[in-house]
Design an enzyme around this catalytic site. Structure first.
Site, PDB file in Angstrom:
ATOM      1  N   SER A  48       0.801  -1.234   0.000  1.00 43.36           N
ATOM      2  CA  SER A  48       0.000   0.000   0.000  1.00 43.36           C
ATOM      3  C   SER A  48       0.825   1.271   0.000  1.00 43.36           C
ATOM      4  CB  SER A  48      -0.914   0.038   1.219  1.00 43.36           C
ATOM      5  OG  SER A  48      -0.182  -0.097   2.397  1.00 43.36           O
ATOM      6  N   ASP A 338      -4.373   6.892   8.936  1.00 36.95           N
ATOM      7  CA  ASP A 338      -5.249   5.909   9.564  1.00 36.95           C
ATOM      8  C   ASP A 338      -4.387   5.133  10.553  1.00 36.95           C
ATOM      9  OD1 ASP A 338      -3.820   4.034   8.049  1.00 36.95           O
ATOM     10  OD2 ASP A 338      -5.415   3.800   6.545  1.00 36.95           O
ATOM     11  N   HIS A 341      -1.293   3.757   8.089  1.00 35.27           N
ATOM     12  CA  HIS A 341      -0.559   4.483   7.051  1.00 35.27           C
ATOM     13  C   HIS A 341      -0.241   5.919   7.438  1.00 35.27           C
ATOM     14  CE1 HIS A 341      -2.947   1.375   4.921  1.00 35.27           C
ATOM     15  NE2 HIS A 341      -1.793   1.180   4.340  1.00 35.27           N
TER      16      HIS A 341
END
Ligand SMILES: *[C@@H]1O[C@H](CO)[C@@H](O)[C@H](O)[C@H]1NC(C)=O
Ligand SMILES: *[C@@H]1O[C@H](CO)[C@@H](O)[C@H](O)[C@H]1NC(C)=O
Ligand SMILES: *[C@@H]1O[C@H](CO)[C@@H](O)[C@H](O)[C@H]1NC(C)=O
Length: 364
Positions: A48, A338, A341
């Site tokens: 990600s 979040d 991340h």
């Protein structure tokens, strides 16, 4: 074997969701650079941290193509990036003078110009252990190489065989992985610990990373940077899940990360001896990110133990969504967007560090 109840596994999986997507963001936003770029293209692989929208095209819970993801992006729209704004690959192509954003390979309408200046094959939730991408329904690293092979054919179609070989040899390749392997429910289960201790699991991940690098070299890559594993035990979700009442860092995860990182440095030297023509660099971010988290004010932040989205304790991907009641009022104070991340601002600080310390090796 009753290792994890389904519900528990599901909640862990949600917490480890990581990676993202991006619907085509291309030409208009890619500023026309007047100066010659330092490298012709960037190709990114991994999880990600580099996913600019590939997961948008997958059936996976690890997505972020909805607000509040992207709320501080240039368009103020979600793209599939697991962040409030831009991610490291965007900052890197911009610093290299290539373009402003690195699009996802699976974007639906990439132009030839988009292709020959580089794309990302990364997929949120993937890891070096094949079990990790399987649990996350993300694109495995091996499949990312297959996508790269198809990409190579497209580039040959655009530039011809010689032009393509030259472009692919001059471009930079960046790989990021390992975080999800350590945050995965599999890592915390007896299934893994009965089979691998910290040292042998670090070796297992390293073996997979090293095969990946060597396959890229076989396919024509000559300038490769591999990002080490960050102090993943210190991200908010891992503190919540593994850090006890005090929400300390999850120590086993950090231990495996550190073993892996120190062996990666040696492995990189070994591979370089066998491939004299290849520049290969371990981009070591562990200590820098650990210091950012421990001393946020030194870097212009105030909050590092919780994320900005929701309670900041567990929310990531599907749990950080438009129904989330609260997003923090001032995201600039936060290292984490979040529970997993970093924010755009934290990524920008991290990329400055990587760029200043390592990129002269790849650009020369
Ligand atoms: C790609 O498609 C989207 C949606 O159709 C559109 O908004 C965007 O401008 C397109 N990008 C390019 C580079 O054509
Ligand atoms: C380096 O690359 C050139 C061109 O691809 C090749 O001719 C040469 O044999 C390579 N040298 C080594 C040591 O691999
Ligand atoms: C948000 O936080 C940053 C960093 O602490 C600070 O510089 C800025 O003034 C804050 N903005 C508002 C509107 O409070």
């Amino acid at each position: 074997m009753k290792l994890l109840t389904t519900a528990f596994a599901f909640s862990l999986l949600l917490c480890t969701m990581q990676h993202g997507i991006a619907r085509t963001i291309s030409q208009e936003q890619n500023a026309k650079h007047l100066n010659k770029p330092m490298l012709p293209a960037l190709l990114a692989f991994g999880d990600s941290i580099f996913d600019s929208g590939n997961n948008n095209q997958l059936q996976t819970m690890l997505r972020s193509d909805f607000l509040p993801y992207g709320e501080d992006f240039i368009t103020h729209r979600p793209t599939g990036r697991f962040c409030n704004g831009r991610i490291p690959t965007d900052f890197i192509v911009s610093k290299l003078g290539i373009k402003e954003l690195l699009p996802a390979y699976l974007s639906t309408n990439l132009s030839n110009e988009d292709l020959i200046t580089g794309v990302s094959f990364a997929s949120g939730g993937t890891g070096f252990d094949p079990i990790t991408s399987q649990l996350a329904a993300a694109i495995p690293m091996t499949e990312q190489l297959e996508m790269f092979k198809k990409y190579r054919e497209k580039v040959k179609g655009i530039l011809g065989k010689r032009g393509a070989t030259e472009l692919l040899a001059q471009s930079a390749y960046l790989i990021v992985g390992g975080s999800n392997d350590l945050a995965s429910p599999y890592f915390s289960s007896p299934l893994r610990s009965s089979r691998y201790d910290s040292s042998s699991y670090a070796d297992f991940l390293l073996h997979s990373a090293s095969s990946f690098i060597q396959e890229l070299i076989q396919l024509g890559a000559r300038k490769i940077g591999i990002v080490g594993i960050p102090p993943i035990g210190c991200v908010p979700s891992q503190r919540t899940l593994q850090g006890g009442f005090a929400r300390g860092c999850a120590s086993i995860q950090n231990e495996v990360a550190q073993i892996y990182n120190s062996r990666l440095t040696k492995k990189v030297e070994e591979i370089k001896k066998r491939h004299q023509n290849t520049t290969l660099v371990h981009l070591d971010i562990y200590a820098f990110l650990f210091d950012m988290i421990e001393h946020p004010t030194k870097y212009g932040f105030e909050v590092s133990y919780i994320g900005c989205c929701g309670t900041g304790l567990l929310e990531a991907a599907l749990l950080c969504n438009p129904m989330t009641l609260t997003v923090c009022t001032n995201v600039s104070r936060y290292i984490f967007w979040d529970s997993f991340h970093p924010t755009e601002k934290a990524y920008s600080v991290l990329v400055n560090y990587i760029y200043e310390n390592y990129f002269h090796l790849l650009v020369s």
